[in-house]
Design an enzyme around this catalytic site. Sequence first.
Site, PDB file in Angstrom:
ATOM      1  N   GLY A 129       8.868  -6.322  -9.879  1.00  0.00           N
ATOM      2  CA  GLY A 129       7.529  -5.809 -10.203  1.00  0.00           C
ATOM      3  C   GLY A 129       7.375  -4.370  -9.753  1.00  0.00           C
ATOM      4  O   GLY A 129       7.543  -4.071  -8.572  1.00  0.00           O
ATOM      5  N   VAL A 176      12.463 -11.021 -15.587  1.00  0.00           N
ATOM      6  CA  VAL A 176      12.864 -12.074 -14.653  1.00  0.00           C
ATOM      7  C   VAL A 176      12.324 -13.397 -15.164  1.00  0.00           C
ATOM      8  O   VAL A 176      11.146 -13.519 -15.496  1.00  0.00           O
ATOM      9  CB  VAL A 176      12.327 -11.776 -13.245  1.00  0.00           C
ATOM     10  N   GLU A 204     -17.085  -0.652 -16.203  1.00  0.00           N
ATOM     11  CA  GLU A 204     -16.469   0.598 -16.652  1.00  0.00           C
ATOM     12  C   GLU A 204     -16.263   0.611 -18.161  1.00  0.00           C
ATOM     13  O   GLU A 204     -16.553   1.598 -18.827  1.00  0.00           O
ATOM     14  CB  GLU A 204     -15.135   0.821 -15.912  1.00  0.00           C
ATOM     15  N   ASP A 259      -1.581  -9.119  -6.237  1.00  0.00           N
ATOM     16  CA  ASP A 259      -2.383 -10.136  -6.903  1.00  0.00           C
ATOM     17  C   ASP A 259      -1.691 -11.492  -6.936  1.00  0.00           C
ATOM     18  O   ASP A 259      -2.349 -12.509  -7.174  1.00  0.00           O
ATOM     19  CB  ASP A 259      -2.668  -9.717  -8.361  1.00  0.00           C
ATOM     20  N   ALA A 312      -5.898  -2.813  -5.987  1.00  0.00           N
ATOM     21  CA  ALA A 312      -4.744  -1.927  -5.821  1.00  0.00           C
ATOM     22  C   ALA A 312      -4.480  -1.561  -4.354  1.00  0.00           C
ATOM     23  O   ALA A 312      -3.331  -1.652  -3.902  1.00  0.00           O
ATOM     24  CB  ALA A 312      -4.930  -0.672  -6.671  1.00  0.00           C
TER      25      ALA A 312
END
Lengths: 449, 449
Positions: A18, A86, A178, A319, A335
């Site tokens: 990742g 993966v 947003e 996450d 984040a």
Amino acid sequence: MTENTTGTHSEHQVVVVGGGFGGLYCAQALRSTPVKVTLIDRRNFHLFQPLLYQVATGGLSPANIAAPLRTIFNYQNNARVLMAEVTGFDVAGKKVLTKDGAAIPFDTLVVATGSTYHYFGKDEWAPLAPGLKTLEDATEIRRRVLSAFERAEREPDPAVRKRLLTFVVVGGGPTGVEMAGTISELARYTLRHDFRVIDPATARVLLVEGHPHVIPTFHEKLQKKAAEMLATIGVEVWNNCHVEAISPDAVTVCMSTTKEKRQIETQTVVWAAGVKASPLGKFLADAIGGGIEVDRSGRVAVGPDCSIAGHPNLFVLGDLALQKGADGKPLPGLAPVAMQQGRYAADVIRRRVKGESAPGPFHYWDKGTMATIGRSRAVAEAGPFRFSGLLAWLAWLFIHIMYLAQFSNRVLVLLQWIWNYMSRNRSALLITNERPAQGFDQGVKPAAK
Amino acid sequence: MTENTTGTHSEHQVVVVGGGFGGLYCAQALRSTPVKVTLIDRRNFHLFQPLLYQVATGGLSPANIAAPLRTIFNYQNNARVLMAEVTGFDVAGKKVLTKDGAAIPFDTLVVATGSTYHYFGKDEWAPLAPGLKTLEDATEIRRRVLSAFERAEREPDPAVRKRLLTFVVVGGGPTGVEMAGTISELARYTLRHDFRVIDPATARVLLVEGHPHVIPTFHEKLQKKAAEMLATIGVEVWNNCHVEAISPDAVTVCMSTTKEKRQIETQTVVWAAGVKASPLGKFLADAIGGGIEVDRSGRVAVGPDCSIAGHPNLFVLGDLALQKGADGKPLPGLAPVAMQQGRYAADVIRRRVKGESAPGPFHYWDKGTMATIGRSRAVAEAGPFRFSGLLAWLAWLFIHIMYLAQFSNRVLVLLQWIWNYMSRNRSALLITNERPAQGFDQGVKPAAK
């Protein structure tokens, strides 16, 4: 071949799966550690997800928020990048399995494959209501939003036109707020001189949220501010509202307080509600054998050092991880959490390899969260401090540019933003990928007269 | 509705089909003419095609070379933009027919829908060897080129790796030369530190051309210079060479001088040979009835005033038109030709509407042509002047930025280029669109151990 290319077998192999915030920060933080790092991702770039909504509304281009992974690791001698998918893990054999049949050996494994959108079992909604997790999601949403205005311009039937000029965003967290705010600004400001038949400012933007307030994880005062700003910008907010059905022409919702059902006629729906973890969490838990806690969202429980209980060489970050914070509640899927866990895990690995004592437990330093509402407003909270309006927006801008700075995009993003701000977001308003690339004109048939 | 929205019926309606160089310049040049202009295009942007090869090799982003049509016509009060697919013409009824059933009336029609790639009857080659005409073509080629390096990095079999690191460009005109040169530079410079297993500089880039020399339309001396520069940059040029077969793994060519057949093992082929006109030329000719000359490529013959003989209100411009130059030969399918024809046709229309005398016949002012070979070399000829090397490249850069300038991209493109030049083209090296946007993770299945 893959087993020999990273040097002698005696070197400690760290495989990071990742290239998002968790994996990237971990791999980078290992640059001075005597290990070999292999970073594996399905994509060839790191994506700055917080700005996907800008790509989705034509304000930024994909290249502004994506940094090629090979460029990032160019000069990190102990790291290599593999673009591969993966598909599983061989925990006993200490290997990561990829789609093309390769098996990449590890001594330490870090899995940080993040999350994706969750439709609460209604997977059939996915093509009708795209989420905002990948660049393709963003350009697809952009295509749908801009195409809706284009089709409305050509549409003679007023009822269809109204439907085309109605946009629904599902989910009133920061992403939904947003998106809704930016679509509304697009309609009311950016596109206002662009059409001759329709008046884009008459477009209706609805934000549908299950809780009593938008941005439910923020402080009450900021929830109120955000609601006011959304109203000013022309977004209709429906709180206490759950989606029951989505069709190509409409969204059916249920108002949880009154049990009233309403139907919104729309052809553009954006999904910003509900996330679930990447399936690799469960694959890892299954590969370990029994007894690994995986929650309903697919998050894998990890201990205070970010590793799975009983498996100190298996780390899960971001996450994908279920880790309790100081208050006993699971850390949010943000984040900054993933970034800090990434650096922390690298620290654990470094000390271990060097034979030093382990660091203390992971502690998330909550530096605050923000959400923007349009081009000059935001809400932000950091500890006891809360602020909103233009000041919050400038802080948001500064922080995001500083984060992007590390990937050499800073000057360009800054300039692109200044440009966008002054020209009101015109540069990337492209409708692309309506037809697959073929290199060959599809052969338009002549119309009957 | 479409019949009434452009004002009173007594105003002269000019419908321009195609927002490329020809249609765009024509529509813009009509800004002070007492007509109503409707510009129709399948896409919502004007594309600066000469720079598509930069997008295809990750040097520029799509938004750098595309300008939204509505933005361009924002403040041109007598113009409106329609995003629609034209499927035919009703010449007698003076209407343009679109895919969604609308019929747009015209008094004057301008058709400038350009050209597309031609596979000499072998349409099955199109998915294997994409051409470079649209943004999607460019990002697809980018995806294939970058993915080839990624796959080679993971590939244990040296024969397959060699095949993955072999790139073939078919067609040695300016586009092919630009593509081959840029792919070679990508391999030898831009990506050189990016991989650990493969050495990208060992990639083989072949340019296959049917004529005895590359850029066959240029002066002999420049052909030689271009060949030298290509060699310096690592491109293998095979002249007098025709493609016989393309498969997913190989290209078979025939050397026309010796009749020798050769097979090149490759998985990435780019098509830059052979163009044919958009099908709308033939549709228009058919709609008129008999007697309209359409050549083998589909180009419609026009007279000295750019209109079809006997039909002064029907103009055809650019790559779609077959018009004889001063030397009696057909004008080439180049951007400056289309631009000048566009302005000229607008002049004809303006004078006609104002009751003034018609202008003299169209005369193409050949200001010269250029082709780049890599990041600092080019060849250019303008009349009797020929130059090559860095000077030609700077001239090329300047002229392209000046053209783009009109669409407000100038500062951004200039900065992006300066950035790219200094960082050697990293910013847009993204592999996108491998999977369709779904908003939902496709559910990776766990691998068997």
